[in-house]
Design a protein around this motif. Structure first.
Motif, PDB file in Angstrom:
ATOM      1  N   ALA A  96       0.815  -1.216   0.000  1.00  0.00           N
ATOM      2  CA  ALA A  96       0.000   0.000   0.000  1.00  0.00           C
ATOM      3  C   ALA A  96       0.845   1.261   0.000  1.00  0.00           C
ATOM      4  CB  ALA A  96      -0.924   0.014   1.224  1.00  0.00           C
ATOM      5  N   VAL A  97       2.157   1.108  -0.219  1.00  0.00           N
ATOM      6  CA  VAL A  97       3.070   2.252  -0.166  1.00  0.00           C
ATOM      7  C   VAL A  97       3.958   2.254  -1.400  1.00  0.00           C
ATOM      8  CG1 VAL A  97       4.885   3.431   1.151  1.00  0.00           C
ATOM      9  CG2 VAL A  97       3.128   2.121   2.362  1.00  0.00           C
ATOM     10  N   THR A  98       4.104   3.429  -2.012  1.00  0.00           N
ATOM     11  CA  THR A  98       5.065   3.627  -3.096  1.00  0.00           C
ATOM     12  C   THR A  98       6.013   4.746  -2.706  1.00  0.00           C
ATOM     13  OG1 THR A  98       3.502   2.956  -4.810  1.00  0.00           O
ATOM     14  CG2 THR A  98       5.382   4.280  -5.511  1.00  0.00           C
ATOM     15  N   PHE A  99       7.307   4.464  -2.735  1.00  0.00           N
ATOM     16  CA  PHE A  99       8.326   5.496  -2.564  1.00  0.00           C
ATOM     17  C   PHE A  99       8.762   5.917  -3.968  1.00  0.00           C
ATOM     18  CE2 PHE A  99       8.706   2.773   1.222  1.00  0.00           C
ATOM     19  CZ  PHE A  99       8.535   3.722   2.231  1.00  0.00           C
ATOM     20  N   THR A 100       8.382   7.111  -4.375  1.00  0.00           N
ATOM     21  CA  THR A 100       8.666   7.528  -5.755  1.00  0.00           C
ATOM     22  C   THR A 100      10.101   7.984  -5.940  1.00  0.00           C
ATOM     23  OG1 THR A 100       8.120   9.882  -5.464  1.00  0.00           O
ATOM     24  CG2 THR A 100       6.293   8.363  -5.946  1.00  0.00           C
ATOM     25  N   GLY A 101      10.793   8.377  -4.852  1.00  0.00           N
ATOM     26  CA  GLY A 101      12.073   9.042  -4.995  1.00  0.00           C
ATOM     27  C   GLY A 101      11.863  10.458  -5.522  1.00  0.00           C
ATOM     28  N   TYR A 102      12.978  11.101  -5.843  1.00  0.00           N
ATOM     29  CA  TYR A 102      12.904  12.480  -6.344  1.00  0.00           C
ATOM     30  C   TYR A 102      12.177  12.505  -7.685  1.00  0.00           C
ATOM     31  CZ  TYR A 102      14.285  16.904  -8.417  1.00  0.00           C
ATOM     32  OH  TYR A 102      14.266  18.126  -9.030  1.00  0.00           O
ATOM     33  N   LEU A 103      11.248  13.448  -7.828  1.00  0.00           N
ATOM     34  CA  LEU A 103      10.536  13.646  -9.083  1.00  0.00           C
ATOM     35  C   LEU A 103      10.723  15.084  -9.547  1.00  0.00           C
ATOM     36  CD1 LEU A 103       7.051  11.953  -8.407  1.00  0.00           C
ATOM     37  CD2 LEU A 103       9.013  10.983  -9.632  1.00  0.00           C
ATOM     38  N   PRO A 104      10.797  15.331 -10.841  1.00  0.00           N
ATOM     39  CA  PRO A 104      10.829  16.712 -11.339  1.00  0.00           C
ATOM     40  C   PRO A 104       9.525  17.428 -11.008  1.00  0.00           C
ATOM     41  CG  PRO A 104      10.739  15.136 -13.154  1.00  0.00           C
ATOM     42  CD  PRO A 104      10.892  14.337 -11.909  1.00  0.00           C
ATOM     43  N   ALA A 105       9.597  18.753 -10.979  1.00  0.00           N
ATOM     44  CA  ALA A 105       8.472  19.561 -10.513  1.00  0.00           C
ATOM     45  C   ALA A 105       7.161  19.271 -11.235  1.00  0.00           C
ATOM     46  CB  ALA A 105       8.828  21.048 -10.619  1.00  0.00           C
ATOM     47  N   PRO A 106       7.130  19.119 -12.566  1.00  0.00           N
ATOM     48  CA  PRO A 106       5.836  18.839 -13.208  1.00  0.00           C
ATOM     49  C   PRO A 106       5.191  17.547 -12.714  1.00  0.00           C
ATOM     50  CG  PRO A 106       7.426  19.583 -14.839  1.00  0.00           C
ATOM     51  CD  PRO A 106       8.187  19.339 -13.568  1.00  0.00           C
ATOM     52  N   GLU A 107       6.000  16.527 -12.422  1.00  0.00           N
ATOM     53  CA  GLU A 107       5.451  15.261 -11.934  1.00  0.00           C
ATOM     54  C   GLU A 107       4.979  15.383 -10.485  1.00  0.00           C
ATOM     55  OE1 GLU A 107       7.872  11.836 -12.769  1.00  0.00           O
ATOM     56  OE2 GLU A 107       8.563  12.693 -14.673  1.00  0.00           O
ATOM     57  N   VAL A 108       5.699  16.190  -9.680  1.00  0.00           N
ATOM     58  CA  VAL A 108       5.219  16.451  -8.317  1.00  0.00           C
ATOM     59  C   VAL A 108       3.880  17.164  -8.373  1.00  0.00           C
ATOM     60  CG1 VAL A 108       5.645  17.707  -6.180  1.00  0.00           C
ATOM     61  CG2 VAL A 108       7.529  16.520  -7.316  1.00  0.00           C
ATOM     62  N   SER A 109       3.766  18.168  -9.249  1.00  0.00           N
ATOM     63  CA  SER A 109       2.508  18.892  -9.391  1.00  0.00           C
ATOM     64  C   SER A 109       1.383  17.939  -9.779  1.00  0.00           C
ATOM     65  CB  SER A 109       2.657  19.996 -10.444  1.00  0.00           C
ATOM     66  OG  SER A 109       1.468  20.740 -10.589  1.00  0.00           O
ATOM     67  N   GLU A 110       1.658  17.020 -10.688  1.00  0.00           N
ATOM     68  CA  GLU A 110       0.641  16.045 -11.080  1.00  0.00           C
ATOM     69  C   GLU A 110       0.247  15.173  -9.900  1.00  0.00           C
ATOM     70  OE1 GLU A 110       0.276  13.890 -15.094  1.00  0.00           O
ATOM     71  OE2 GLU A 110       1.402  12.491 -13.826  1.00  0.00           O
ATOM     72  N   ALA A 111       1.233  14.748  -9.096  1.00  0.00           N
ATOM     73  CA  ALA A 111       0.930  13.921  -7.923  1.00  0.00           C
ATOM     74  C   ALA A 111       0.047  14.678  -6.933  1.00  0.00           C
ATOM     75  CB  ALA A 111       2.224  13.480  -7.248  1.00  0.00           C
ATOM     76  N   LEU A 112       0.314  15.964  -6.728  1.00  0.00           N
ATOM     77  CA  LEU A 112      -0.488  16.752  -5.799  1.00  0.00           C
ATOM     78  C   LEU A 112      -1.909  16.945  -6.321  1.00  0.00           C
ATOM     79  CD1 LEU A 112       2.137  19.438  -4.688  1.00  0.00           C
ATOM     80  CD2 LEU A 112       1.467  17.331  -3.504  1.00  0.00           C
ATOM     81  N   HIS A 113      -2.044  17.113  -7.623  1.00  0.00           N
ATOM     82  CA  HIS A 113      -3.384  17.196  -8.207  1.00  0.00           C
ATOM     83  C   HIS A 113      -4.116  15.854  -8.115  1.00  0.00           C
ATOM     84  CE1 HIS A 113      -3.895  21.195  -9.775  1.00  0.00           C
ATOM     85  NE2 HIS A 113      -2.729  21.184 -10.379  1.00  0.00           N
ATOM     86  N   ALA A 114      -3.353  14.756  -8.190  1.00  0.00           N
ATOM     87  CA  ALA A 114      -3.966  13.424  -8.230  1.00  0.00           C
ATOM     88  C   ALA A 114      -4.452  12.955  -6.870  1.00  0.00           C
ATOM     89  CB  ALA A 114      -2.958  12.415  -8.782  1.00  0.00           C
ATOM     90  N   ALA A 115      -3.872  13.486  -5.801  1.00  0.00           N
ATOM     91  CA  ALA A 115      -4.121  12.931  -4.472  1.00  0.00           C
ATOM     92  C   ALA A 115      -5.461  13.392  -3.897  1.00  0.00           C
ATOM     93  CB  ALA A 115      -2.995  13.325  -3.532  1.00  0.00           C
ATOM     94  N   ASP A 116      -5.956  12.591  -2.964  1.00  0.00           N
ATOM     95  CA  ASP A 116      -7.162  12.943  -2.222  1.00  0.00           C
ATOM     96  C   ASP A 116      -6.827  13.720  -0.955  1.00  0.00           C
ATOM     97  OD1 ASP A 116      -9.308  11.456  -3.781  1.00  0.00           O
ATOM     98  OD2 ASP A 116      -7.868   9.854  -3.378  1.00  0.00           O
ATOM     99  N   GLY A 117      -5.600  13.607  -0.498  1.00  0.00           N
ATOM    100  CA  GLY A 117      -5.174  14.329   0.694  1.00  0.00           C
ATOM    101  C   GLY A 117      -3.684  14.183   0.879  1.00  0.00           C
ATOM    102  N   ALA A 118      -3.105  15.124   1.633  1.00  0.00           N
ATOM    103  CA  ALA A 118      -1.684  15.058   1.985  1.00  0.00           C
ATOM    104  C   ALA A 118      -1.561  14.934   3.494  1.00  0.00           C
ATOM    105  CB  ALA A 118      -0.945  16.303   1.498  1.00  0.00           C
ATOM    106  N   VAL A 119      -0.498  14.270   3.935  1.00  0.00           N
ATOM    107  CA  VAL A 119      -0.224  14.137   5.364  1.00  0.00           C
ATOM    108  C   VAL A 119       1.237  14.503   5.593  1.00  0.00           C
ATOM    109  CG1 VAL A 119      -0.299  12.667   7.400  1.00  0.00           C
ATOM    110  CG2 VAL A 119      -1.911  12.270   5.535  1.00  0.00           C
ATOM    111  N   LEU A 120       1.463  15.489   6.468  1.00  0.00           N
ATOM    112  CA  LEU A 120       2.813  15.934   6.809  1.00  0.00           C
ATOM    113  C   LEU A 120       2.969  15.840   8.329  1.00  0.00           C
ATOM    114  CD1 LEU A 120       3.055  19.119   4.519  1.00  0.00           C
ATOM    115  CD2 LEU A 120       3.798  16.792   4.001  1.00  0.00           C
ATOM    116  N   PRO A 121       3.423  14.687   8.832  1.00  0.00           N
ATOM    117  CA  PRO A 121       3.460  14.470  10.283  1.00  0.00           C
ATOM    118  C   PRO A 121       4.826  14.794  10.898  1.00  0.00           C
ATOM    119  CG  PRO A 121       3.774  12.392   9.151  1.00  0.00           C
ATOM    120  CD  PRO A 121       3.733  13.463   8.086  1.00  0.00           C
ATOM    121  N   PHE A 122       5.374  15.973  10.596  1.00  0.00           N
ATOM    122  CA  PHE A 122       6.728  16.320  11.021  1.00  0.00           C
ATOM    123  C   PHE A 122       6.876  16.154  12.532  1.00  0.00           C
ATOM    124  CE2 PHE A 122       7.570  19.604   7.389  1.00  0.00           C
ATOM    125  CZ  PHE A 122       7.267  18.625   6.453  1.00  0.00           C
TER     126      PHE A 122
END
Length: 391
Positions: A264-290
């Motif tokens: 249930a987990v994918t580690f994408t590694g570093y992605l160029p900015a356009p692909e990060v933007s696509e991932a953020l558009h694709a997601a249902d939510g983000a979690v930042l548990p710093f």
């Protein structure tokens, strides 16, 4: 408007490996649009001369450039967690040229670490030396910070009031249509179209709390069986060298496997900015548990909000007035706590109305943090310092 000539002093960081280097690169581009001419001066020790040789070389470069002012972008990681550059550089710079310092990280480090707090306080109040930046803060005519928490620490230690200039998104919205992005990104990860997709975005480091998100996944999948987590970001960075990064990635993969959520987990590694933007558009939510909490000094957080992505965050002890539970973010009420991560994330995923509110309010938070706005604030600060303005 007169041009302003700035020598921008920073560590020799790769923007793909270092957040301060990426910020500096983007700042330089934005400053060009407001007629600020920036010359980059890197400080990095070579095989000979060490830090003294590197700082002397940087000071010589500054003198050759003859700028209107010198602006140092400071974070401990930018200078390999050495206190020497901050101690050595200010005395070697031309005294007639104003010095400006931006503090990207502040409040949790000291060099040397063994010096008692009471001694540091006397030195800082006397404006002789700063425990984190050496002579940079005492020697600067202007100190910039990116958030209220850092500003409060600077004022408490030194009595000075720094200028706050917020951090914009570290990834621009590349305009991917949400429906198209959802389909494309899921297809790229080999996921069904109806997958519920969470993302973590940013450099992956032990202090970012990703392990607690992984430990929360079994609880979350019990409630949302189609859930998948994409950890979007590189592991290798200035703060986490390659060997340590590889070991940490293996550790996180092991945690996921041990909790039965490896699939249930994918580690994408570093992605160029356009692909990060696509991932953020694709997601249902983000979690930042710093582990130390999230504030709006995080370019990754601002990027998520700018993409209209409802986001769950831990909050810093001092808080952040722009991060209000149920208004701009979903707050994880305990740091370093998988159960708390699961509760806040489940609330986010289970309530479409909440996600809609957070998406709208988050975008408003992000719109107040733009690169043109940051450039204008810098230009105005430079002009005040130099006593110049429009002709």
């Amino acid at each position: 408007m007169r041009p302003v000539r700035v020598a921008m002093v920073c560590g020799a960081g790769d923007p793909t490996l270092d957040g301060v280097a990426d910020y500096t690169r983007r700042l330089e581009a934005a400053l060009r649009e407001v007629d600020v001419h920036v010359s980059r001066v890197s400080v990095a020790p070579g095989r000979a001369g060490g830090w003294l040789g590197a700082v002397r070389g940087a000071a010589r470069s500054v003198r050759r450039l003859a700028p209107d002012l010198v602006h140092v972008q400071f974070a401990p990681s930018a200078f390999r967690f050495s206190g020497r550059p901050g101690l050595l550089l200010p005395p070697l710079l031309p005294r007639s040229v104003p010095l400006v310092t931006t503090l990207h990280e502040y409040g949790s480090w000291a060099a040397p670490s063994w010096l008692p707090d009471r001694v540091w306080r006397r030195l800082e109040r006397a404006a002789r030396v700063d425990r984190e930046s050496g002579r940079l803060v005492p020697g600067s005519e202007l100190v910039l910070v990116t958030n209220d928490a850092h500003a409060a620490v600077v004022t408490e230690r030194t009595g000075r009031r720094p200028l706050r200039v917020p951090v914009p998104a570290n990834v621009d919205d590349h305009g991917a249509a949400t429906t198209g992005a959802r389909r494309r990104f899921r297809r790229r990860l080999g996921l069904p179209a109806d997958t519920v997709l969470l993302v973590f975005f940013g450099f992956v480091h032990p202090v970012k709390g990703v392990r607690y998100l992984l430990e929360a996944l079994p609880r979350l999948r019990a409630r949302h069986p189609a859930l998948h987590l994409a950890v979007v970001g590189g592991f290798t960075s200035r703060a986490l060298p390659e060997a340590q990064a590889d070991a940490f990635r293996a550790e996180l993969a092991g945690i996921a496997a041990a909790h039965g959520v490896g699939d249930a987990v994918t580690f994408t590694g570093y992605l160029p900015a356009p692909e990060v933007s696509e991932a953020l558009h694709a997601a249902d939510g983000a979690v930042l548990p710093f582990c130390e909490g999230v504030t709006t000094k995080s370019g990754a957080l601002v990027a998520a909000l700018a993409h209209g992505l409802p986001t769950a965050v831990t909050t810093a002890p001092a808080g952040d007035p722009d991060l209000v539970d149920g208004v701009t973010v979903a707050v994880i009420d305990r740091r370093r706590d998988a159960a708390a991560v699961a509760r806040a994330t489940d609330r986010l995923l289970s309530d479409p109305a909440l996600r809609g509110r957070l998406a709208r309010a988050g975008r408003l938070v992000a719109t107040r943090r733009s690169w043109p706005g940051v450039a204008a604030a810098h230009r105005a600060a430079y002009e005040r310092l130099l006593g110049v303005g429009d002709d």
